[in-house]
Design a protein around this motif. Sequence first.
Motif, PDB file in Angstrom:
ATOM      1  N   SER A  46       0.824  -1.203   0.000  1.00 39.34           N
ATOM      2  CA  SER A  46       0.000   0.000   0.000  1.00 39.34           C
ATOM      3  C   SER A  46       0.864   1.262   0.000  1.00 39.34           C
ATOM      4  O   SER A  46       0.591   2.217  -0.722  1.00 39.34           O
ATOM      5  CB  SER A  46      -0.922  -0.014   1.217  1.00 39.34           C
ATOM      6  OG  SER A  46      -1.702   1.147   1.269  1.00 39.34           O
ATOM      7  N   PHE A  47       1.920   1.256   0.808  1.00 44.53           N
ATOM      8  CA  PHE A  47       2.832   2.402   0.856  1.00 44.53           C
ATOM      9  C   PHE A  47       3.454   2.641  -0.518  1.00 44.53           C
ATOM     10  O   PHE A  47       3.619   3.778  -0.949  1.00 44.53           O
ATOM     11  CB  PHE A  47       3.956   2.168   1.864  1.00 44.53           C
ATOM     12  CG  PHE A  47       3.536   2.218   3.321  1.00 44.53           C
ATOM     13  CD1 PHE A  47       2.288   2.682   3.716  1.00 44.53           C
ATOM     14  CD2 PHE A  47       4.416   1.798   4.300  1.00 44.53           C
ATOM     15  CE1 PHE A  47       1.926   2.725   5.049  1.00 44.53           C
ATOM     16  CE2 PHE A  47       4.065   1.843   5.645  1.00 44.53           C
ATOM     17  CZ  PHE A  47       2.820   2.312   6.012  1.00 44.53           C
ATOM     18  N   ARG A  48       3.812   1.590  -1.196  1.00 39.10           N
ATOM     19  CA  ARG A  48       4.535   1.706  -2.467  1.00 39.10           C
ATOM     20  C   ARG A  48       3.665   2.208  -3.610  1.00 39.10           C
ATOM     21  O   ARG A  48       4.200   2.631  -4.637  1.00 39.10           O
ATOM     22  CB  ARG A  48       5.202   0.384  -2.814  1.00 39.10           C
ATOM     23  CG  ARG A  48       6.343   0.123  -1.846  1.00 39.10           C
ATOM     24  CD  ARG A  48       7.194  -1.030  -2.224  1.00 39.10           C
ATOM     25  NE  ARG A  48       8.317  -1.108  -1.286  1.00 39.10           N
ATOM     26  CZ  ARG A  48       8.971  -2.206  -1.010  1.00 39.10           C
ATOM     27  NH1 ARG A  48       8.647  -3.336  -1.613  1.00 39.10           N
ATOM     28  NH2 ARG A  48       9.972  -2.186  -0.144  1.00 39.10           N
ATOM     29  N   ALA A  54       1.845  10.844   5.677  1.00 33.83           N
ATOM     30  CA  ALA A  54       2.865  11.891   5.592  1.00 33.83           C
ATOM     31  C   ALA A  54       3.804  11.808   6.791  1.00 33.83           C
ATOM     32  O   ALA A  54       3.434  11.343   7.864  1.00 33.83           O
ATOM     33  CB  ALA A  54       2.200  13.259   5.543  1.00 33.83           C
ATOM     34  N   GLY A  55       5.003  12.287   6.581  1.00 36.55           N
ATOM     35  CA  GLY A  55       5.991  12.336   7.654  1.00 36.55           C
ATOM     36  C   GLY A  55       6.898  11.121   7.658  1.00 36.55           C
ATOM     37  O   GLY A  55       6.578  10.076   7.108  1.00 36.55           O
ATOM     38  N   PHE A  56       8.040  11.287   8.254  1.00 37.71           N
ATOM     39  CA  PHE A  56       9.021  10.212   8.397  1.00 37.71           C
ATOM     40  C   PHE A  56       9.395   9.593   7.053  1.00 37.71           C
ATOM     41  O   PHE A  56       9.549   8.377   6.930  1.00 37.71           O
ATOM     42  CB  PHE A  56       8.531   9.131   9.371  1.00 37.71           C
ATOM     43  CG  PHE A  56       8.135   9.670  10.710  1.00 37.71           C
ATOM     44  CD1 PHE A  56       9.100  10.083  11.617  1.00 37.71           C
ATOM     45  CD2 PHE A  56       6.792   9.785  11.053  1.00 37.71           C
ATOM     46  CE1 PHE A  56       8.742  10.587  12.850  1.00 37.71           C
ATOM     47  CE2 PHE A  56       6.427  10.293  12.287  1.00 37.71           C
ATOM     48  CZ  PHE A  56       7.401  10.696  13.186  1.00 37.71           C
ATOM     49  N   ASP A  57       9.535  10.436   6.042  1.00 41.28           N
ATOM     50  CA  ASP A  57       9.842   9.943   4.702  1.00 41.28           C
ATOM     51  C   ASP A  57      11.197   9.255   4.621  1.00 41.28           C
ATOM     52  O   ASP A  57      11.456   8.502   3.687  1.00 41.28           O
ATOM     53  CB  ASP A  57       9.793  11.094   3.687  1.00 41.28           C
ATOM     54  CG  ASP A  57       8.383  11.634   3.514  1.00 41.28           C
ATOM     55  OD1 ASP A  57       7.422  10.875   3.777  1.00 41.28           O
ATOM     56  OD2 ASP A  57       8.247  12.814   3.136  1.00 41.28           O
ATOM     57  N   ASP A  58      12.069   9.502   5.593  1.00 38.02           N
ATOM     58  CA  ASP A  58      13.382   8.873   5.597  1.00 38.02           C
ATOM     59  C   ASP A  58      13.360   7.463   6.197  1.00 38.02           C
ATOM     60  O   ASP A  58      14.350   6.749   6.159  1.00 38.02           O
ATOM     61  CB  ASP A  58      14.386   9.736   6.356  1.00 38.02           C
ATOM     62  CG  ASP A  58      13.966   9.996   7.797  1.00 38.02           C
ATOM     63  OD1 ASP A  58      12.746  10.026   8.064  1.00 38.02           O
ATOM     64  OD2 ASP A  58      14.854  10.173   8.651  1.00 38.02           O
ATOM     65  N   VAL A  59      12.227   7.042   6.732  1.00 33.58           N
ATOM     66  CA  VAL A  59      12.087   5.702   7.301  1.00 33.58           C
ATOM     67  C   VAL A  59      11.668   4.740   6.189  1.00 33.58           C
ATOM     68  O   VAL A  59      10.676   4.995   5.496  1.00 33.58           O
ATOM     69  CB  VAL A  59      11.045   5.692   8.445  1.00 33.58           C
ATOM     70  CG1 VAL A  59      10.848   4.289   8.988  1.00 33.58           C
ATOM     71  CG2 VAL A  59      11.454   6.649   9.552  1.00 33.58           C
TER      72      VAL A  59
END
Length: 101
Positions: A46-48, A54-59
Amino acid sequence: MPQPLNDLFQHIIDNAALYRRMLGPQGSALFAVRMRKQLTAELVASFRVGHRPAGFDDVPDEVRAAYTVGALIGVISTWITKDAPVPAPTMALAFWRLCQR
């Protein structure tokens, strides 16, 4: 709240006897691991396709999904093993609100 989350909680309450047995104090570790793996894979997928909060895009997606699913299974286990669990939509909304923090 995403409909799949509501559907998941409804499925669990509709099959409460099974989930109580499998996630309760005398439950199955293998069942819990399989549930975690399946939910994590679905969340990563789902994320892909762009359904990532939103947020924590570096995780990395896998880490964010594992974190969320760990919390989800903890909430589900606590909820479904209660003598009188609250309705599925109420619990789904509570979990969704927690995820927004």
